[in-house]
Design a protein around this motif. Sequence first.
Motif, PDB file in Angstrom:
ATOM      1  N   GLU A  50      17.503 -16.253   4.116  1.00  0.00           N
ATOM      2  CA  GLU A  50      18.170 -16.826   3.016  1.00  0.00           C
ATOM      3  C   GLU A  50      18.813 -18.104   3.765  1.00  0.00           C
ATOM      4  O   GLU A  50      18.255 -19.281   2.056  1.00  0.00           O
ATOM      5  N   ILE A  51      19.293 -18.160   4.995  1.00  0.00           N
ATOM      6  CA  ILE A  51      19.973 -19.484   4.665  1.00  0.00           C
ATOM      7  C   ILE A  51      19.051 -21.041   5.132  1.00  0.00           C
ATOM      8  O   ILE A  51      19.162 -21.675   4.601  1.00  0.00           O
ATOM      9  N   VAL A 108      23.798 -20.115  -0.178  1.00  0.00           N
ATOM     10  CA  VAL A 108      23.524 -18.831   0.649  1.00  0.00           C
ATOM     11  C   VAL A 108      24.728 -18.352  -0.180  1.00  0.00           C
ATOM     12  O   VAL A 108      25.767 -18.245   0.213  1.00  0.00           O
ATOM     13  N   PRO A 163      27.801 -16.907   5.744  1.00  0.00           N
ATOM     14  CA  PRO A 163      26.554 -15.875   6.333  1.00  0.00           C
ATOM     15  C   PRO A 163      26.060 -15.708   7.773  1.00  0.00           C
ATOM     16  O   PRO A 163      24.984 -15.735   7.739  1.00  0.00           O
ATOM     17  N   GLN A 203      19.154 -11.970   6.293  1.00  0.00           N
ATOM     18  CA  GLN A 203      19.945 -13.450   6.227  1.00  0.00           C
ATOM     19  C   GLN A 203      19.397 -14.972   7.153  1.00  0.00           C
ATOM     20  O   GLN A 203      19.670 -15.419   6.318  1.00  0.00           O
ATOM     21  N   ALA A 226      17.587 -22.236   1.904  1.00  0.00           N
ATOM     22  CA  ALA A 226      17.846 -22.571   1.314  1.00  0.00           C
ATOM     23  C   ALA A 226      18.180 -24.049   2.205  1.00  0.00           C
ATOM     24  O   ALA A 226      18.188 -25.425   1.491  1.00  0.00           O
TER      25      ALA A 226
END
Length: 823
Positions: free
Chosen positions: A176-177, A107, A194, A173, A180
Motif C-alpha cells: 500500500e505504501i 495511505v 504506516p 502494508q 501510493a
Amino acid sequence: MTALRNTQRETVGAPAGAEAGIAPFLALHGVGKTYGSTRANSDIDLMVVPGEVIGLVGANGAGKSTLMRILCGVTRPDAGRMELNGVALDPAAFTPTQARRHGIRIVWQELSLSPNLSVAENFYVEQPQFAGLSPLWLRSYDRLAAQTIERIFPGARIGTGRRVDGLSIAERQMVEIARAASDPDLRLLILDEPTSSLGAERSGQLRSFIKDLTAGGKTVIFISHKLGEVLDVADRVVAMRNGRLAWVRQARDTSIADLVEAMGGAGAGERRTAGSAVAAHAPVRVTLSGPHHEHSGAPIELRAGEIIGLAGLEGSGQKALLEALFSGRGGAGVARSGDVRYVSGDRGREGVFPLWSVLDNIAIGRIARRFGLSPVDDGAERAVARQRAGLLALDDKRLDSNILDLSGGNQQKALVARALDEDADIILLDDPTRGVDIAAKRDFYRLVRQIAQDRRLVVWHSTEDLEFLECDRVLVFSRGDIVAELEGEEISEERVVEASFLQPRTVRPATAQAGRGIGATLLKALPFVSLALVFAVMSSLNPMVATSFGLELLLAPAVTLVFVALAQMFVVGGSEIDLGVGAFTGFVNVVSATLLVATPLLGVGALIGGLALYAIMGLIIHARSIPAIVVTLGASFIWMGLGQTIQPSPGGESPAWLSALFTWSIAGLPTPLVLILLAGAAAYLIDRSPTGTVLRAFGSSGRALERAGWSPVRFAVLRYVVACLFATMAGLYVTGTNNASDINAGNAFTLLSIASVVIGGCQLLGGVIAPLGVVAGAVTLSLIGALLASLGVSTDYNAAVQGGLLIVILGLQALALRKRRHG
C-alpha cells in the motif's frame, strides 16, 4: 508548516520552507467538520510546505483521520477555507480525483487494497494512467510494483503476481505504501500509521525513503503512535487534541515525554516484576517442543499467570504459533491445555463485524460460544459487553454507534473486550496495540497485567520491541524457530533486536507454503477435472461422443448455459446475484422470434430497451442502495410479463440471418464448441482488461475504490451492461437453433447459472471470478443429462446429480481453502 490563530496553542519556530521563502503547497484556514453533535475538527489552520516531513500525533479520536480525509478530498469541511498553490479551492468540487490530480496521495490506517487483485493490479487501481491498449498492459504495472517496492523496502521480494489476500499484513502494508508513493506527480504523501504492522527493519527503510523523498521537494505527513519514529523522521511535529491543534514544535526541540503529555497519557516502559514468581508453580497451559526448543534442548513451558512476548523479525513464525495455539492443530511441537481466546491485529479482515454496533461486536464473543439453540438475553449480554468496554475506557456514549464510526484504536479496544471471558485460560494477542494511541496503550497494559493476575496465560505478539518490557518472558523467533528466551532483567530492546538476527541450528523446508500452493492449484483445476471425468466416462461408453458429430450434438444445449453463466459471473463479480437472468434470456428469445421477424426495427428497439433496463437496474441498485436480489427478482417478473404479452404461447420463428449466425462451421470444428470457446475467450479478455480489473475490485473493496476516485455507479451500470450482452447472446442462440420461442425457455437457467459460477471457482462474495472455470462448470452441468442417458439412468435424476456434483465440489473447495489458510 502551521499558522496558529488561537493564542492558547503553543508554536515554536516557523516552517523550514517558510524561512526559505517557499510558498505553501496547501493551506487550511479555520477548517472544521461536524458529525451530528460531534465536532471532529475545529478551527484548523495548517500550511503544508514543500520539502518537509510533518509529524502528526494525537490520541485516538483526536481528529487526525478526519483532517486527513479533508486534505485528500474524501470529506467535505463545513467551515473554513482551503488553498492549493495559493488558489482558493471550492470544497464541493474538491474530490479524491481532484486531490490526486494535484499529487495528493494517502495511505490509510485501515488498508485499502483490493484483496482479490494481484499486487500489480492494485497498482493499476491506484495509477490507471499507465494502462495502454496492449493486451500486455499489466506488464508495465508488474515492473512499476517491483521497482517501487524494492526502492522503498529493499529485499522485500513480494511477488507482483501474488493475490493480496495471500500476503501477510506487513506485506500488504508495504504494498500500500509503495503504490501510493509510485505516483510520478506526487506532491504530498500522507502516511496514516504506516509502520503499525512493520518490524524495525522495514520501519527504518521507510523512514530512510521518506527523508530521500522530501530531499527532492516532496512533502510527507507522517501519523504514528510510535513516537520515537515520529521524532526520528519529522522536521516539525503537530499535536492534536479534541479536534483542535494543541501545539506545533520543531522535532529537534521535542521529546517523547512532551508528546505523551500532549496526547494525555503514558506509554510502555514500566517493567513488570511480580508475574514470574507467582507463575512458577502455576499450571502449565502451553508446551513447546520439537523445533521450538533448539536454543535450550528442553521443552518450553508457558504457565498460567505469565505474560509471554513473541518477538523477532516480521514473518519469523510468531503468527504461526498463535494460529497453532488457537486452532489446537499445532502438531507434535505445540501442546495446549485450556480454553483460548484470540485478539487479531488485522481488525479489518479478521476482527470487526462492520455492520454491527460496538456493543454487538463485543457481545458476539460470549454469544458465539453458547449452545446453538439456547435463548439469548440481549439485555444481559449487552450489560456484560458494556462492563467490559468500561475496563478499556471506551466512550460509553458511542457504544451503540457502528463499529466503523470509531477510530482504529478504539475498534481494537472492542476486540480486546470481546476476548475477556471469565472461562478463558489463554489469551492470544496478535499485535493488539497496532494503531493505538499512548493513552489507550496505558489502559491496555494495565488490563493485561490484571488478566495475568487472574491466573490466565497471555501470549502476546508485538511489532513494538518496547512493549516486551511488559512481559515476564520473551521468546525470540527466527526463520520459524525460537532462537532465544529472555526473562526478567534480560529483556531489553537491544537484546530483543540482537536475538532477532540469530540463525536457527537447522533450517526447515517451507513445506506448508508448498502445500498451500498445491492446494490452490487443485482448487482452480476442479471444474476442468470434473468436465474431463464426465467426458471420459461418456466417451468410454460411446466412442461416437468424441467425434465432430457427437460433439455437435452434445455441446449444442451447453452453449446457452455458458452464455447465461458468464452473464451471472460478471454480476457475482460485484458480490451480487442476478435472479432475473434466466427470465431475460426467455424475453430475448421471444423478441427475436417474433418482433425481429415481423417488424425488425421494433425488435431491435426492444432489445436495446432491454439493455437500457439492465443498465437502469445497476443504477438503482447502487444509487439507491437496494439489494441486487430484490431488484433483479422484481425485474424477472417484468421480463416474464413482457414476454407473455408479446407471445402468449410458444411459437414464432427465427430470422434467416440469425439461424445462419449460429450454424456456420470452421475447418470442420463443431459450431457449438467454437461458440463456447469464443464466449470464454471474450469473458476472459474482458475480465483481464483494465475495466474488468476495476469491476472485480469493486466486488471486494468498493469503499476503497470510491476513495481512490472511481465511480461506483458508473461501474455498476457497466457491470450489468456486460452481463446483459452475454444474456442477450444466450437468448438469440436459443432462437437461432430452435427456430421458435417460449418465454419459459430460460426459467431453469437462473439457478443453473449460479451453480456453474460456484463450480467454476468463483466466490459469491469478494469479487473472485474465473471465466474459464465457469465455462467448464457450465458445460459439465449441461452434460449431466446425456451422461445419465448413457448410463441408462432416467433423466429425472438430472437435477439431483447436478446438485450432488455441486455439493462435492463445494466440499473440496472448502477443504482446499482451509488447508490454504492453516497450512
